[in-house]
Design a protein around this motif. Structure first.
Motif, mmCIF file in Angstrom:
data_model
loop_
_atom_site.group_PDB
_atom_site.id
_atom_site.type_symbol
_atom_site.label_atom_id
_atom_site.label_comp_id
_atom_site.label_asym_id
_atom_site.label_seq_id
_atom_site.Cartn_x
_atom_site.Cartn_y
_atom_site.Cartn_z
ATOM 1 N N LEU A 123 0.804 -1.224 0.000
ATOM 2 C CA LEU A 123 0.000 0.000 0.000
ATOM 3 C C LEU A 123 0.840 1.278 0.000
ATOM 4 O O LEU A 123 0.526 2.221 -0.748
ATOM 5 C CB LEU A 123 -0.960 -0.017 1.195
ATOM 6 N N PRO A 124 1.892 1.393 0.797
ATOM 7 C CA PRO A 124 2.682 2.636 0.763
ATOM 8 C C PRO A 124 3.261 2.939 -0.617
ATOM 9 O O PRO A 124 3.332 4.112 -1.015
ATOM 10 C CB PRO A 124 3.796 2.376 1.788
ATOM 11 N N PHE A 125 3.649 1.913 -1.348
ATOM 12 C CA PHE A 125 4.198 2.123 -2.688
ATOM 13 C C PHE A 125 3.105 2.596 -3.644
ATOM 14 O O PHE A 125 3.346 3.449 -4.502
ATOM 15 C CB PHE A 125 4.839 0.835 -3.204
ATOM 16 N N GLU A 126 1.913 2.035 -3.487
ATOM 17 C CA GLU A 126 0.802 2.462 -4.340
ATOM 18 C C GLU A 126 0.425 3.906 -4.052
ATOM 19 O O GLU A 126 0.159 4.691 -4.970
ATOM 20 C CB GLU A 126 -0.402 1.542 -4.111
ATOM 21 N N ILE A 127 0.422 4.275 -2.783
ATOM 22 C CA ILE A 127 0.103 5.656 -2.408
ATOM 23 C C ILE A 127 1.153 6.620 -2.952
ATOM 24 O O ILE A 127 0.834 7.678 -3.509
ATOM 25 C CB ILE A 127 -0.001 5.774 -0.869
ATOM 26 N N TRP A 128 2.420 6.260 -2.791
ATOM 27 C CA TRP A 128 3.497 7.124 -3.280
ATOM 28 C C TRP A 128 3.423 7.271 -4.801
ATOM 29 O O TRP A 128 3.580 8.384 -5.335
ATOM 30 C CB TRP A 128 4.848 6.564 -2.858
ATOM 31 N N SER A 129 3.199 6.166 -5.486
ATOM 32 C CA SER A 129 3.119 6.211 -6.945
ATOM 33 C C SER A 129 1.992 7.111 -7.411
ATOM 34 O O SER A 129 2.162 7.912 -8.347
ATOM 35 C CB SER A 129 2.914 4.797 -7.493
ATOM 36 N N THR A 130 0.847 7.023 -6.746
ATOM 37 C CA THR A 130 -0.321 7.792 -7.166
ATOM 38 C C THR A 130 -0.222 9.263 -6.785
ATOM 39 O O THR A 130 -0.410 10.151 -7.625
ATOM 40 C CB THR A 130 -1.593 7.189 -6.540
ATOM 41 N N PHE A 131 0.095 9.526 -5.520
ATOM 42 C CA PHE A 131 -0.016 10.900 -5.009
ATOM 43 C C PHE A 131 1.297 11.670 -5.027
ATOM 44 O O PHE A 131 1.300 12.872 -4.731
ATOM 45 C CB PHE A 131 -0.583 10.869 -3.588
ATOM 46 N N ARG A 132 2.388 11.012 -5.361
ATOM 47 C CA ARG A 132 3.653 11.732 -5.483
ATOM 48 C C ARG A 132 4.186 11.652 -6.910
ATOM 49 O O ARG A 132 4.381 12.675 -7.569
ATOM 50 C CB ARG A 132 4.685 11.181 -4.486
ATOM 51 N N LEU A 133 4.394 10.454 -7.405
ATOM 52 C CA LEU A 133 4.978 10.304 -8.742
ATOM 53 C C LEU A 133 4.032 10.791 -9.833
ATOM 54 O O LEU A 133 4.386 11.659 -10.645
ATOM 55 C CB LEU A 133 5.375 8.846 -8.969
ATOM 56 N N ARG A 136 3.281 14.513 -9.470
ATOM 57 C CA ARG A 136 4.397 15.377 -9.857
ATOM 58 C C ARG A 136 4.372 15.694 -11.344
ATOM 59 O O ARG A 136 4.703 16.810 -11.761
ATOM 60 C CB ARG A 136 5.707 14.687 -9.480
ATOM 61 N N PHE A 137 3.961 14.748 -12.162
ATOM 62 C CA PHE A 137 3.970 14.957 -13.615
ATOM 63 C C PHE A 137 2.583 15.304 -14.164
ATOM 64 O O PHE A 137 2.376 15.297 -15.382
ATOM 65 C CB PHE A 137 4.533 13.717 -14.304
ATOM 66 N N GLY A 138 1.649 15.578 -13.275
ATOM 67 C CA GLY A 138 0.350 16.078 -13.703
ATOM 68 C C GLY A 138 -0.626 15.035 -14.193
ATOM 69 O O GLY A 138 -1.606 15.375 -14.866
ATOM 70 N N PHE A 139 -0.402 13.757 -13.851
ATOM 71 C CA PHE A 139 -1.290 12.703 -14.341
ATOM 72 C C PHE A 139 -2.362 12.307 -13.325
ATOM 73 O O PHE A 139 -3.429 11.856 -13.711
ATOM 74 C CB PHE A 139 -0.482 11.458 -14.731
ATOM 75 N N ASN A 140 -2.069 12.434 -12.059
ATOM 76 C CA ASN A 140 -3.028 11.975 -11.060
ATOM 77 C C ASN A 140 -4.201 12.936 -10.921
ATOM 78 O O ASN A 140 -4.020 14.151 -10.803
ATOM 79 C CB ASN A 140 -2.348 11.818 -9.699
ATOM 80 N N ARG A 141 -5.406 12.382 -10.929
ATOM 81 C CA ARG A 141 -6.608 13.172 -10.690
ATOM 82 C C ARG A 141 -7.483 12.536 -9.608
ATOM 83 O O ARG A 141 -8.569 13.047 -9.318
ATOM 84 C CB ARG A 141 -7.406 13.320 -11.987
ATOM 85 N N ILE A 142 -7.044 11.455 -9.044
ATOM 86 C CA ILE A 142 -7.844 10.773 -8.035
ATOM 87 C C ILE A 142 -7.685 11.479 -6.694
ATOM 88 O O ILE A 142 -6.596 11.943 -6.333
ATOM 89 C CB ILE A 142 -7.439 9.282 -7.920
ATOM 90 N N THR A 143 -8.756 11.603 -5.960
ATOM 91 C CA THR A 143 -8.725 12.213 -4.636
ATOM 92 C C THR A 143 -8.466 11.134 -3.587
ATOM 93 O O THR A 143 -8.723 9.947 -3.826
ATOM 94 C CB THR A 143 -10.061 12.891 -4.327
ATOM 95 N N PRO A 144 -7.965 11.519 -2.417
ATOM 96 C CA PRO A 144 -7.785 10.517 -1.346
ATOM 97 C C PRO A 144 -9.082 9.773 -1.029
ATOM 98 O O PRO A 144 -9.063 8.565 -0.764
ATOM 99 C CB PRO A 144 -7.308 11.371 -0.164
ATOM 100 N N LYS A 145 -10.218 10.486 -1.051
ATOM 101 C CA LYS A 145 -11.502 9.846 -0.768
ATOM 102 C C LYS A 145 -11.817 8.774 -1.804
ATOM 103 O O LYS A 145 -12.225 7.648 -1.451
ATOM 104 C CB LYS A 145 -12.607 10.903 -0.749
ATOM 105 N N LEU A 146 -11.627 9.085 -3.075
ATOM 106 C CA LEU A 146 -11.899 8.111 -4.132
ATOM 107 C C LEU A 146 -10.898 6.958 -4.073
ATOM 108 O O LEU A 146 -11.256 5.803 -4.335
ATOM 109 C CB LEU A 146 -11.845 8.795 -5.501
#
Length: 431
Positions: A123-133, A136-146
Motif C-alpha cells: 500500500l505505501p508504494f501504491e500511495i506514493w506512486s499515485t499521489f507523489r509520482l 508530480r507529472f500532472g497525471f493523477n486526478r484521483i482524490t484521497p476519498k476516491l
C-alpha cells in the motif's frame, strides 16, 4: 538433498532476477538521459522539446521508483520463504483457527491473512506512486476519498470472488484424488471465462461510470468501421477515466455476446474522429487476427502445465522445506502449497518473459497493419504520437530494455513499419 538444491536454486534465481532488473533499468535510464537534450529527428516536426523532456523525466522517475519497489518486493519474498515468514504465519493461523473451525476455515484464513499482509506491505508504494509520482507529472486526478473508496471496493469484490474459487480449489485438492490438479485447472478456467463475461457489466461499473457514446457523427463512423470489419459489439461506451488519471486509452472488453467498446473520455477529448477510428481499427486488428483468443488459449495451456507441476510438487516434502516451510503432516498443506507455488513461480518465469514480450510486439505490428488497411495510416500515426505525448512515453528507449520488457513496439519501429506499409500500398496502386 532435494531441499538444499531447491533452496540454492531459488536464492540464485531471486538474486539473478533482481540484478538483471536493476541492470536493465540502469541501461534504460542512461539511454533516455543521453537522448534527453534533443527530440529524435523523425519526431522533430511533431513533438516539442518540452514534451520530449517531460517523457524522459517521467520515465526515469518511474524506473527509479520501480527499482526501489522491486528490491523491496524481493526482500519481502525472501522474508516469506527462506527466512521463515510464511512458516510463522502458518503456525499462528493454524493454531488459532483449525482446532475451533476445521481444516477448510484454517486454509482460507491462511490465504486471507497472507493477502492482507501483502496488501498492507504494498500500500505505501501504491500511495506514493499515485499521489507523489503521478501527481508530480500532472497525471493523477484521483482524490484521497476516491482512492480509499476504490481500495475498499476492491477488497470487497476480491473477497466475494476470491474466497469461493479458493475454497473450491482447496476442496478439490483434498477430495479429487491424484488428478485433483486437472479438476482444479478446469475450475480455474471456468472462473476466468465467467469473469470475461461479467466483468464489463457487473464489476467494472462498480469503479467507473460508463455512458453510451453520445457523439452521433463519431458513433456512425465507428459503427461503419465495425461493420466493414465484421465485428459486432454490445455497445459503444465512454468511461470517466479522467476522474482518476490524465492518461488516455481505448479498449475492448468482454467475451462473446458481452463484447463492448470502451473509450476513455480523455481519449475522445484529445483525438480527432479520424484518429479515434484508426485507434479502434488497431484494436479490431487484434480480434481479426484472433490475438485475444490465442493469448487466452496460451494462458490456459501454460496454467495447465502449472497445475500439473503443482500437483506433483505438493506431494514432495522438499518443496516445502526447500522454501522455508515445515509442513505439518497432521494438517492439510494445500493452502501452503498454493502460496509457495505463487511465490516461487514468478521468480523462475521472469527469465522467459522476453518471449511473451516478443509475441506481444508481433501482434501489435499485425494489428497496426490491419488498421492501416481499414483506416488511414496517417491518422493512426498521428493518434499514436498524441498518445505517446499524453502518456509521457519515451521516444528513445534502450533497445535491449525494449526486447526484454516492451509489450508494444517503440514509436520509431511502429511508425517506420507504417511508412513501409503506406509506400507499398502507394506502389501497388500506381502499378
Amino acid at each position: 538433498m532435494e531441499s538444499t538444491l531447491l533452496m540454492m536454486a531459488f536464492a540464485a534465481a531471486l538474486l539473478a532476477s533482481v540484478a538483471l532488473k536493476h541492470w536493465l533499468a540502469g541501461r534504460q535510464m542512461r539511454h533516455i538521459a543521453q537522448h534527453r537534450h534533443a527530440v529524435p529527428a523523425s519526431f522533430a516536426a511533431t513533438v516539442s522539446l518540452a514534451a520530449h523532456q517531460k517523457a524522459a523525466d517521467y520515465s526515469i522517475a518511474k524506473l527509479r521508483f520501480g527499482m526501489l519497489a522491486s528490491t523491496f518486493s524481493a526482500a519481502v519474498l525472501l522474508g516469506w520463504t527462506l527466512l521463515g515468514g510464511l512458516d510463522a504465519l502458518n503456525s499462528v493461523v493454524r493454531d488459532a483457527v483449525q482446532p475451533r473451525f476445521g481444516d477448510m476455515a484454517y486454509q482460507l484464513a491462511l490465504l486471507g491473512a497472507f493477502a492482507a499482509i501483502g496488501g498492507l506491505l504494498e500500500l505505501p508504494f501504491e500511495i506514493w506512486s499515485t499521489f507523489r509520482l503521478e501527481q508530480r507529472f500532472g497525471f493523477n486526478r484521483i482524490t484521497p476519498k476516491l482512492f480509499v473508496a476504490d481500495l475498499l471496493k476492491g477488497l470487497v469484490v476480491g473477497t466475494l470472488l476470491g474466497l469461493p474459487i479458493a475454497a473450491l480449489i482447496l476442496w478439490l485438492m483434498g477430495a479429487a484424488g491424484s488428478l485433483w490438479w486437472l479438476w482444479a485447472w478446469g475450475a480455474w478456467v471456468g472462473f476466468n471465462l465467467l469473469m470475461l463475461v461479467i466483468f464489463p457489466t457487473v464489476i467494472a461499473p462498480l469503479f467507473n461510470k460508463f455512458e453510451p457514446l453520445q457523439d452521433e457523427a463519431l458513433k456512425a463512423r465507428v459503427e461503419a468501421l465495425m461493420s466493414r470489419c465484421g465485428f459486432a459489439a454490445k455497445g459503444l461506451f465512454v468511461m470517466d477515466g479522467s476522474r482518476r488519471s490524465a492518461h488516455a486509452n481505448a479498449y475492448f472488453t468482454g467475451f462473446g455476446a458481452a463484447k463492448r467498446v470502451v473509450f476513455f473520455d480523455t481519449l475522445l477529448a484529445r483525438l480527432s474522429p479520424a484518429e479515434v477510428e484508426a485507434v479502434l481499427a488497431h484494436e479490431l486488428g487484434h480480434f481479426r487476427h484472433r490475438h485475444v483468443l490465442k493469448r487466452i488459449a496460451m494462458i490456459f495451456g501454460v496454467s495447465l502445465l502449472g497445475f500439473a507441476l503443482l500437483g506433483w510438487l505438493s506431494n514432495q516434502v522438499w518443496f516445502y522445506t526447500g522454501l522455508g516451510v515445515r509442513p505439518n503432516m497432521e494438517a492439510p498443506n494445500d493452502a501452503l502449497a498454493l502460496l509457495l507455488f505463487m511465490l516461487a513461480g514468478p521468480v523462475f518465469m521472469y527469465f522467459v518473459s522476453p518471449l511473451m514480450a516478443t509475441l506481444s510486439r508481433r501482434h501489435e505490428f499485425e494489428a497496426d497493419a490491419y488498421a492501416c488497411a481499414q483506416a488511414d495510416g496517417r491518422h493512426l500515426a498521428g493518434a499514436l504520437l498524441k498518445l505517446y505525448e499524453d502518456n509521457a512515453s519515451t521516444l528513445t528507449p534502450d533497445p535491449l530494455y525494449v526486447r526484454f520488457y516492451y509489450s508494444h513496439p517503440p514509436a520509431t519501429e511502429r511508425l517506420a513499419a507504417m511508412r513501409r506499409l503506406s509506400a507499398a500500398s502507394s506502389a501497388a496502386a500506381a502499378a
